[in-house]
Design an enzyme around this catalytic site. Structure first.
Site, PDB file in Angstrom:
ATOM      1  CE  LYS A 260      -4.086  -1.710   2.296  1.00  0.00           C
ATOM      2  NZ  LYS A 260      -4.938  -1.492   1.101  1.00  0.00           N
ATOM      3  NE  ARG A 334     -11.316  -8.865  -3.540  1.00  0.00           N
ATOM      4  CZ  ARG A 334     -11.669  -7.824  -4.056  1.00  0.00           C
ATOM      5  NH1 ARG A 334     -12.003  -8.003  -5.577  1.00  0.00           N
ATOM      6  NH2 ARG A 334     -11.468  -6.706  -3.580  1.00  0.00           N
TER       7      ARG A 334
HETATM    8  N1  BES Z   1      -8.534  -3.622   3.682  1.00  0.00           N
HETATM    9  C1  BES Z   1      -8.709  -2.938   2.335  1.00  0.00           C
HETATM   10  C2  BES Z   1      -9.910  -2.177   2.237  1.00  0.00           C
HETATM   11  C3  BES Z   1     -10.029  -1.071   3.087  1.00  0.00           C
HETATM   12  C4  BES Z   1      -9.534   0.217   2.411  1.00  0.00           C
HETATM   13  C5  BES Z   1     -10.532  -0.861   4.368  1.00  0.00           C
HETATM   14  C6  BES Z   1      -9.589   1.264   3.279  1.00  0.00           C
HETATM   15  C7  BES Z   1     -10.485  -0.022   5.010  1.00  0.00           C
HETATM   16  C8  BES Z   1     -10.067   1.300   4.438  1.00  0.00           C
HETATM   17  C9  BES Z   1      -8.744  -4.192   1.346  1.00  0.00           C
HETATM   18  O1  BES Z   1      -7.804  -5.387   1.635  1.00  0.00           O
HETATM   19  C10 BES Z   1      -8.065  -3.662  -0.140  1.00  0.00           C
HETATM   20  O2  BES Z   1      -6.789  -3.321  -0.034  1.00  0.00           O
HETATM   21  N2  BES Z   1      -8.791  -3.434  -1.111  1.00  0.00           N
HETATM   22  C11 BES Z   1      -8.525  -2.960  -2.168  1.00  0.00           C
HETATM   23  C12 BES Z   1      -8.808  -3.818  -3.309  1.00  0.00           C
HETATM   24  C13 BES Z   1      -8.142  -3.437  -4.563  1.00  0.00           C
HETATM   25  C14 BES Z   1      -6.800  -3.774  -4.485  1.00  0.00           C
HETATM   26  C15 BES Z   1      -8.936  -4.371  -5.783  1.00  0.00           C
HETATM   27  C16 BES Z   1      -9.110  -1.531  -2.468  1.00  0.00           C
HETATM   28  O3  BES Z   1     -10.111  -1.435  -2.038  1.00  0.00           O
HETATM   29  O4  BES Z   1      -8.393  -0.509  -2.790  1.00  0.00           O
HETATM   30 MN    MN Z   2      -5.694  -5.159   1.146  1.00  0.00          MN
END
Ligand code: BES
Ligand code: MN
Ligand code: ZN
Length: 480
Positions: A260, A334
């Protein structure tokens, strides 16, 4: 905090009196109960809108009076705002014991009072474990109601039990990531199981390998702790229905090799909020002895980059033989939930309800006060929406169009985990639906509601909210 109800009060026992002022509450009505407030006539500033307030001193009685705007009579959203404002003011004024005095005729409906009590409790919470200077919490609130029957002492006790578990969930989510790992959460679950007579099964690396739970194994491969699948069950002596609950428990989401960027990682200790809610729900269900069999699944892993990390291009084969191409290691939720959903489906429950901080896109769509509800079963969908309205943990129904399904398929495997090109919360929901067969299923995307970066209109503290505990207790109570 203790909340009690009375239909009268002893003035000398209270340093502060809160008077909810509704739209239409007259000064005359206030004076009738509190003649010492006669001086208010000159500068009546408060008209009854939510978030209005007037703080004054009664000189004769040496008491603090808080007149708090209470909005529309009987409105549940306004009850929540009233409680939020009240607790903020009580804490600001360092009041430890207070009276909340409803000028007749109330409102005194059961739903109104339950919401008031819940949000008084919720807004007394601060995560201050790491603060040397702690702001004192409120100890005791006495509600003065002329018609106290709408809220029984048992109701007050039940709300306290529920609140204790909401607090547990909040504490676990707020706690620093150094202390919350799959290992430490296994310990927390097993402590709860012992205390509340719940049955616990723990699957770690060896058992996950035997069962072919390869999503958890892949995502957790680079962590210092082995991933885990926990099942925590409440089995009453007699029951007719079984509900499975599933929670996402990524104890820290660094994104894996698709690391991230910058401040996107800042709040990722909260990525286990779904699992924390499942724990809180199971503890509550046991304490309230609900006559439903409830099986809670927590999928625990830490998503880290490193030598052993799973990689974009890998393909995971699931226990139901479906294959998933990894396109982005940050779409890990997921992947671990698929394992848990397969295991939950094998129990043949009457329904599966799953909670996860799954997508950033749901925050863009719904903000921090509505969670996304993804459900194809009409009855389950309606029951959850009703529970949400009742308790204030709000849901917004999202679509699951089959037409979008082709964008989650892969060229070299059955499915892919990312690069869906738009509507990513919906497509994540479609992905999860692939792993539950025909069992009525609801996915709640709580990424926006589980952890607040700033206070919202009914919660004064940022950080964890415990979202899902009160919602599903409300749902299960109605089901029972
Ligand atoms: N845990 C995150 C989602 C999230 C984002 C929760 C902000 C709380 C606050 C999840 O695992 C994630 O990283 N999702 C990505 C998916 C993408 C890479 C397809 C997202 O939503 O950006
Ligand atoms: Mn994630
Ligand atoms: Zn995540």
């Amino acid at each position: 905090m203790k909340i009690v109800k009375k239909n009268n009060y002893k003035p000398e026992e209270h340093a502060a009196v809160v008077i909810p002022v509704f739209q239409g509450t007259t000064l005359a009505a206030i004076w009738q109960e509190f003649p010492e407030l006669k001086f208010l006539d000159r500068d009546k500033k408060i008209k009854g809108a939510s978030s209005e307030a007037q703080v004054c001193h009664s000189l004769q009685q040496q008491r603090l009076f808080l007149l708090v705007g209470a909005g529309r009579r009987g409105s549940l959203p306004d009850a929540r705002k009233l409680a939020c404002k009240t607790m903020t003011l009580l804490r600001e004024n360092r009041v430890s014991k207070a009276l909340v005095y409803f000028i007749p005729p109330g409102p005194y409906s059961h739903g109104y009072l339950v919401n008031l009590v819940d949000y008084l409790h919720l807004n007394n919470y601060r995560f201050d474990r790491y603060k040397r200077k702690k702001n004192k919490a409120v100890d005791r609130i006495q509600l003065v109601l002329k018609k106290p029957a709408a809220l029984s002492n048992n109701d007050l006790k039940a709300r306290e039990i529920i609140q204790r578990q909401v607090t547990l969930a909040r504490d676990l989510v707020n706690e620093i990531p150094a202390k919350i790992t799959p290992d430490s959460l296994v310990q927390v679950f097993s402590d709860s199981a012992g205390k509340n007579h719940l049955q616990l099964a723990v699957y770690r690396k060896k058992e996950l390998e035997e069962l072919g739970l390869n999503g958890l194994l892949a995502v957790g491969a680079s962590s210092c702790c082995s991933p885990a699948l926990l099942t925590l069950s409440h089995i009453p002596k007699s029951y007719t229905r079984t509900v499975a609950l599933v929670g996402k428990g990524i104890t820290f989401d660094a994104g894996g090799l698709n690391l991230k960027p910058g401040n996107s990682m800042e709040e990722m200790k909260s990525d286990m909020a779904g699992a924390a809610a499942v724990l809180g729900i199971l503890n509550t269900v046991a304490a309230l002895e609900l006559p439903i069999r409830v099986i809670g699944f927590a999928a625990l892993a830490e998503n880290m980059p490193g030598r052993r990390a799973y990689k974009p291009g890998d393909i995971i084969t699931y226990a139901n033989k479906k294959t998933v191409e990894i396109v982005n290691t940050d779409a890990e939720g997921r992947l671990i939930l698929a394992d848990a959903l397969i295991m939950a489906s094998r129990q043949k429950p009457d329904m599966i309800i799953e909670l996860s901080t799954l997508t950033g896109a749901i925050i863009t769509a719904l903000g921090d006060s509505y969670a996304g509800l993804f459900c194809r079963n009409k009855k389950l969908n309606a029951g959850l929406l009703q529970a949400a309205e009742n308790c204030g943990e709000l849901l917004w129904q999202m679509p699951l169009p089959i037409e979008y399904r082709e964008s989650i398929t892969s060229k070299i495997a059955d499915l892919k985990n990312a690069n869906y090109k738009g509507a990513s919360s919906i497509k994540a929901g479609l992905f999860l639906h692939e792993f539950v067969g025909n069992i009525p299923f609801a996915h709640l995307d709580i990424a926006g509601t589980a952890f607040l970066s700033k206070p919202n209109f009914c919660l004064a503290a940022e950080g964890a909210t415990g979202f899902g505990v009160r919602l599903l207790i409300e749902y299960l109570k109605n089901l029972a």
